[in-house]
Design a protein around this motif. Structure first.
Motif, PDB file in Angstrom:
ATOM      1  N   UNK A   1       0.837  -1.202   0.000  1.00 52.70           N
ATOM      2  CA  UNK A   1       0.000   0.000   0.000  1.00 52.70           C
ATOM      3  C   UNK A   1       0.872   1.252   0.000  1.00 52.70           C
ATOM      4  N   UNK A   2       1.931   1.211   0.808  1.00 53.37           N
ATOM      5  CA  UNK A   2       2.850   2.353   0.815  1.00 53.37           C
ATOM      6  C   UNK A   2       3.558   2.491  -0.527  1.00 53.37           C
ATOM      7  N   UNK A   3       3.896   1.368  -1.145  1.00 55.23           N
ATOM      8  CA  UNK A   3       4.542   1.408  -2.445  1.00 55.23           C
ATOM      9  C   UNK A   3       3.671   2.061  -3.500  1.00 55.23           C
ATOM     10  N   UNK A   4       2.362   1.819  -3.429  1.00 60.63           N
ATOM     11  CA  UNK A   4       1.437   2.467  -4.365  1.00 60.63           C
ATOM     12  C   UNK A   4       1.374   3.967  -4.101  1.00 60.63           C
ATOM     13  N   UNK A   5       1.405   4.342  -2.829  1.00 59.03           N
ATOM     14  CA  UNK A   5       1.407   5.777  -2.520  1.00 59.03           C
ATOM     15  C   UNK A   5       2.697   6.437  -3.008  1.00 59.03           C
ATOM     16  N   UNK A   6       3.791   5.696  -2.925  1.00 59.64           N
ATOM     17  CA  UNK A   6       5.066   6.218  -3.427  1.00 59.64           C
ATOM     18  C   UNK A   6       4.999   6.422  -4.937  1.00 59.64           C
ATOM     19  N   UNK A   7       4.437   5.437  -5.631  1.00 63.68           N
ATOM     20  CA  UNK A   7       4.293   5.557  -7.077  1.00 63.68           C
ATOM     21  C   UNK A   7       3.369   6.708  -7.442  1.00 63.68           C
ATOM     22  N   UNK A   8       2.324   6.907  -6.635  1.00 61.69           N
ATOM     23  CA  UNK A   8       1.408   8.032  -6.866  1.00 61.69           C
ATOM     24  C   UNK A   8       2.159   9.356  -6.732  1.00 61.69           C
TER      25      UNK A   8
ATOM     26  N   UNK B   1       5.356   9.958  -7.122  1.00 62.03           N
ATOM     27  CA  UNK B   1       6.265  10.141  -8.261  1.00 62.03           C
ATOM     28  C   UNK B   1       5.490  10.396  -9.542  1.00 62.03           C
ATOM     29  N   UNK B   2       4.353   9.726  -9.703  1.00 61.64           N
ATOM     30  CA  UNK B   2       3.511   9.974 -10.869  1.00 61.64           C
ATOM     31  C   UNK B   2       3.040  11.415 -10.931  1.00 61.64           C
ATOM     32  N   UNK B   3       2.623  11.962  -9.776  1.00 60.37           N
ATOM     33  CA  UNK B   3       2.190  13.363  -9.739  1.00 60.37           C
ATOM     34  C   UNK B   3       3.347  14.299 -10.088  1.00 60.37           C
ATOM     35  N   UNK B   4       4.523  13.984  -9.538  1.00 63.55           N
ATOM     36  CA  UNK B   4       5.696  14.809  -9.833  1.00 63.55           C
ATOM     37  C   UNK B   4       5.986  14.827 -11.338  1.00 63.55           C
ATOM     38  N   UNK B   5       5.995  13.666 -11.949  1.00 60.34           N
ATOM     39  CA  UNK B   5       6.312  13.577 -13.378  1.00 60.34           C
ATOM     40  C   UNK B   5       5.242  14.251 -14.230  1.00 60.34           C
ATOM     41  N   UNK B   6       3.983  14.161 -13.805  1.00 59.05           N
ATOM     42  CA  UNK B   6       2.883  14.741 -14.582  1.00 59.05           C
ATOM     43  C   UNK B   6       2.831  16.259 -14.467  1.00 59.05           C
ATOM     44  N   UNK B   7       3.287  16.791 -13.324  1.00 61.24           N
ATOM     45  CA  UNK B   7       3.217  18.231 -13.101  1.00 61.24           C
ATOM     46  C   UNK B   7       4.470  18.962 -13.565  1.00 61.24           C
ATOM     47  N   UNK B   8       5.550  18.244 -13.771  1.00 58.20           N
ATOM     48  CA  UNK B   8       6.832  18.847 -14.127  1.00 58.20           C
ATOM     49  C   UNK B   8       6.932  19.006 -15.649  1.00 58.20           C
TER      50      UNK B   8
ATOM     51  N   UNK C   1       2.154   5.693 -12.874  1.00 55.34           N
ATOM     52  CA  UNK C   1       2.760   6.859 -13.524  1.00 55.34           C
ATOM     53  C   UNK C   1       2.039   7.179 -14.831  1.00 55.34           C
ATOM     54  N   UNK C   2       1.723   6.155 -15.594  1.00 57.63           N
ATOM     55  CA  UNK C   2       0.994   6.354 -16.849  1.00 57.63           C
ATOM     56  C   UNK C   2      -0.340   7.043 -16.614  1.00 57.63           C
TER      57      UNK C   2
ATOM     58  N   UNK D   1       9.068  10.712  -3.516  1.00 62.17           N
ATOM     59  CA  UNK D   1       8.338   9.924  -2.529  1.00 62.17           C
ATOM     60  C   UNK D   1       9.040   9.872  -1.184  1.00 62.17           C
ATOM     61  N   UNK D   2      10.007  10.739  -0.964  1.00 61.30           N
ATOM     62  CA  UNK D   2      10.825  10.672   0.257  1.00 61.30           C
ATOM     63  C   UNK D   2       9.992  10.760   1.535  1.00 61.30           C
TER      64      UNK D   2
END
Length: 227
Positions: free
Chosen positions: A32-39, A41-48, A72-73, A223-224
């Protein structure tokens, strides 16, 4: 001067209650934490704006990387739909799809399936420690040189295929760091305890399209602070 940037993303945390060295074993998914981490990073990549114009997403074939890449996709494609992210010519970017590549897979390891810690068969038992003779040149599986060679072959192929653009690649700690160490030092061998590639982190490498020389390497850890 035309440049290609490859953003190497490490997968998120894995659900592993038995503390096994899962390596390439099937059936290991994001926690569950791993999915939040991916979320995150996904937000970071989508907003940058430096990353949300990526034109392709690749991942290792293992579950944890495909799941990270899928999240991420979703974020990137949502940005394309809602923010109307455009290419340099102002054209709307089409939705991204995921492609897998075996060259991005985790390192081979003869200790797969063993527990990390104490107990029967644990990796750190004396009989196993005898095999771990050199952290710089592992003798218990695929060598750092082999790992870096396949990552390098992938990267140089994509520099030409996606000249002047950006792609996102979801892989694992050892392949990402071995390749980065090769680029920065000329050799992939390193102390595995000193890697700098956190879960769901992004290591971005920009290459000159004509010479394939490295122009820059940057690192972020979106995701730090994910609990």
């Amino acid at each position: 001067m035309s440049a290609t940037t490859i953003h190497f993303v490490r997968h998120g945390e894995v659900h592993n209650p038995d503390h096994l060295l899962y390596e390439r074993l099937p059936g290991f998914h994001l926690s569950d934490r791993g999915r939040r981490m991916a979320e995150a990073t996904g937000r970071y990549l989508a907003e940058n704006p430096q990353t949300n114009t990526a034109v392709a997403v690749f991942s290792s074939p293992l579950e944890r990387t495909r799941e990270t890449a899928g999240i991420i996709l979703d974020h990137l494609n949502e940005a394309r739909a809602e923010l109307v992210v455009a290419d340099p010519n102002g054209r709307r970017l089409p939705p991204l799809k995921l492609a897998t590549d075996d060259r991005l897979i985790e390192a081979g390891n003869e200790f797969r399936g063993r527990r990390i810690g104490h107990g029967s068969g644990a990796l750190w038992r004396p009989e196993n420690l005898k095999l771990i003779r050199n952290l710089y040149k592992p003798t218990w599986g695929e060598s750092y040189r082999q790992i870096a060679a396949r990552m390098s072959a992938f990267a140089h192929e994509k520099i030409d295929a996606y000249a002047g653009r950006q792609i996102i690649v979801v892989s694992h700690e050892s392949p990402i760091w071995s390749f980065r160490h090769l680029l920065e030092t000329g050799h992939p061998e390193h102390n595995m305890l000193l890697r700098h590639a956190a879960l769901a982190s992004v290591t971005s490498v920009t290459f000159d399209c004509d010479t394939h020389q490295v122009m820059s390497i940057t690192y972020v850890d979106p995701a730090a602070n994910v609990a």
